[in-house]
Motif scaffolding. Sequence first.
Motif, mmCIF file in Angstrom:
data_model
loop_
_atom_site.group_PDB
_atom_site.id
_atom_site.type_symbol
_atom_site.label_atom_id
_atom_site.label_comp_id
_atom_site.label_asym_id
_atom_site.label_seq_id
_atom_site.Cartn_x
_atom_site.Cartn_y
_atom_site.Cartn_z
ATOM 1 N N LEU A 1 24.374 20.933 -36.952
ATOM 2 C CA LEU A 1 23.660 21.554 -37.708
ATOM 3 C C LEU A 1 22.724 20.686 -38.488
ATOM 4 C CD1 LEU A 1 21.526 23.750 -37.994
ATOM 5 C CD2 LEU A 1 22.306 24.740 -39.785
ATOM 6 N N ALA A 2 23.406 19.486 -39.050
ATOM 7 C CA ALA A 2 22.612 18.677 -40.010
ATOM 8 C C ALA A 2 21.956 17.798 -39.672
ATOM 9 C CB ALA A 2 23.828 18.460 -40.847
ATOM 10 N N LEU A 3 22.779 17.091 -38.106
ATOM 11 C CA LEU A 3 22.160 15.455 -37.340
ATOM 12 C C LEU A 3 20.805 16.685 -36.589
ATOM 13 C CD1 LEU A 3 25.312 14.662 -36.088
ATOM 14 C CD2 LEU A 3 23.994 13.424 -37.351
ATOM 15 N N ASP A 4 21.025 18.208 -36.109
ATOM 16 C CA ASP A 4 19.556 18.833 -36.041
ATOM 17 C C ASP A 4 18.126 18.837 -36.670
ATOM 18 O OD1 ASP A 4 18.562 20.339 -33.444
ATOM 19 O OD2 ASP A 4 18.278 21.230 -35.618
ATOM 20 N N ARG A 5 19.146 18.489 -38.214
ATOM 21 C CA ARG A 5 18.291 18.887 -38.690
ATOM 22 C C ARG A 5 17.308 17.007 -39.428
ATOM 23 N NH1 ARG A 5 20.675 23.005 -43.257
ATOM 24 N NH2 ARG A 5 20.428 24.860 -42.226
ATOM 25 N N GLN A 6 18.130 16.730 -39.830
ATOM 26 C CA GLN A 6 18.322 15.252 -39.445
ATOM 27 C C GLN A 6 16.968 14.505 -38.401
ATOM 28 O OE1 GLN A 6 21.457 12.547 -39.516
ATOM 29 N NE2 GLN A 6 19.931 10.625 -40.067
ATOM 30 N N GLU B 1 15.385 11.378 -28.787
ATOM 31 C CA GLU B 1 14.767 12.708 -29.299
ATOM 32 C C GLU B 1 15.703 14.031 -29.678
ATOM 33 O OE1 GLU B 1 11.545 13.340 -27.002
ATOM 34 O OE2 GLU B 1 10.202 12.009 -27.547
ATOM 35 N N PRO B 2 15.251 14.782 -30.280
ATOM 36 C CA PRO B 2 15.905 15.884 -31.036
ATOM 37 C C PRO B 2 16.690 16.536 -30.202
ATOM 38 C CG PRO B 2 13.467 15.468 -32.179
ATOM 39 C CD PRO B 2 13.614 14.674 -30.704
ATOM 40 N N VAL B 3 17.930 16.843 -30.621
ATOM 41 C CA VAL B 3 18.832 17.518 -29.904
ATOM 42 C C VAL B 3 18.574 18.943 -30.490
ATOM 43 C CG1 VAL B 3 20.346 15.824 -30.865
ATOM 44 C CG2 VAL B 3 20.196 16.942 -32.036
ATOM 45 N N GLY B 4 19.556 19.824 -29.147
ATOM 46 C CA GLY B 4 19.739 20.980 -29.449
ATOM 47 C C GLY B 4 21.384 21.271 -29.531
ATOM 48 N N LEU B 5 21.571 22.289 -30.177
ATOM 49 C CA LEU B 5 22.507 23.025 -30.542
ATOM 50 C C LEU B 5 24.186 23.158 -29.161
ATOM 51 C CD1 LEU B 5 21.970 24.609 -34.150
ATOM 52 C CD2 LEU B 5 22.589 21.770 -33.903
ATOM 53 N N ARG B 6 25.164 23.412 -29.042
ATOM 54 C CA ARG B 6 25.849 23.848 -28.400
ATOM 55 C C ARG B 6 26.879 24.268 -28.957
ATOM 56 N NH1 ARG B 6 25.066 22.000 -23.008
ATOM 57 N NH2 ARG B 6 26.785 23.672 -22.187
#
Length: 306
Positions: A216-221, A243-248
């Motif tokens: 979650l922290a990486l996604d926000r960053q 580019e931005p990541v999605g959570l799995r």
Amino acid sequence: MRVLFAGTPAVAVPSLDALVKAGFDVVAVLTRPDAPLGRKRVMTPSPVAARAEELGIDIIRAAKVDADTTARIAECAPDVAAIVAYGGIVPRPALDIPAHGWVNLHFSLLPAWRGAAPVQRSLMAGDDITGAVTFQLEEGLDTGPVFGTLTESVRPDDTAGDLLERLSVSGAVLLGQTLSAIEAGQASPQPQAGEVSLAPKLTLEDGRLDWQKPALALDRQARGVTPEPGAWTTLEGHRVKLEPVGLRPEVKDLAPGTIRVDGKSVLVGTGSHAVELGRIQPAGKKMMSSADWARGLAAPERVVFE
């Protein structure tokens, strides 16, 4: 009412357009000097300067508001100055020129996120609500009393670029309303109240992803640093832009930084659960889909981001 408009990037252009459309007499634009862009380093006017040229408005190009720039502002005899992301400090002699001072459109809910990167820092912190305010510019860092406020919900897939684009449009309306209230003698700025937080300018290092951190922290960053300076990692000593990541969240068996190709998806392990990559730009190459990139790897299961 005679208005000096100060701004530089594309997010300031809607405000300039809104003031012109509303009938304000925009007597001049203050913007940063032309800058080299692209691989060929072609000298290019700022987005605000380019739009001012189209509108036939006089332009003051200045990297800082020094004595010469202040004198040029005084020659314009503005009743008020509107400032949106100009990119420089306005010293007291210039602040004192317009009878109604300088009105700043700032993309946060002050006193939260005072500084150069409010939207980016808000996203990186995981805020659910952000917004914009107009306030009376002072010598302090975004400390002046507030004229008006608007709020904006942060969407799950918002990048800083997405959110800034929306706020630039709604904020332009707010700025016009604020100047109209000032002109009518109905403006009543109120002191800022609440917890202060700071939003310093982003550096390249702010975009570096530490795969030991939770997903979650990486996604926000990643969303906060997109489009600039961009999220990145290293692979075999070379910087790779992502580019931005999605959570799995269902994938929890990948070690931090380790990739796995899952059908058309490319997953990377983090300190909590996996994330899914969007696009990737290896060193010396163009941005491409992560799936295309992974297909070109001889042994993708051995790839580890550092």
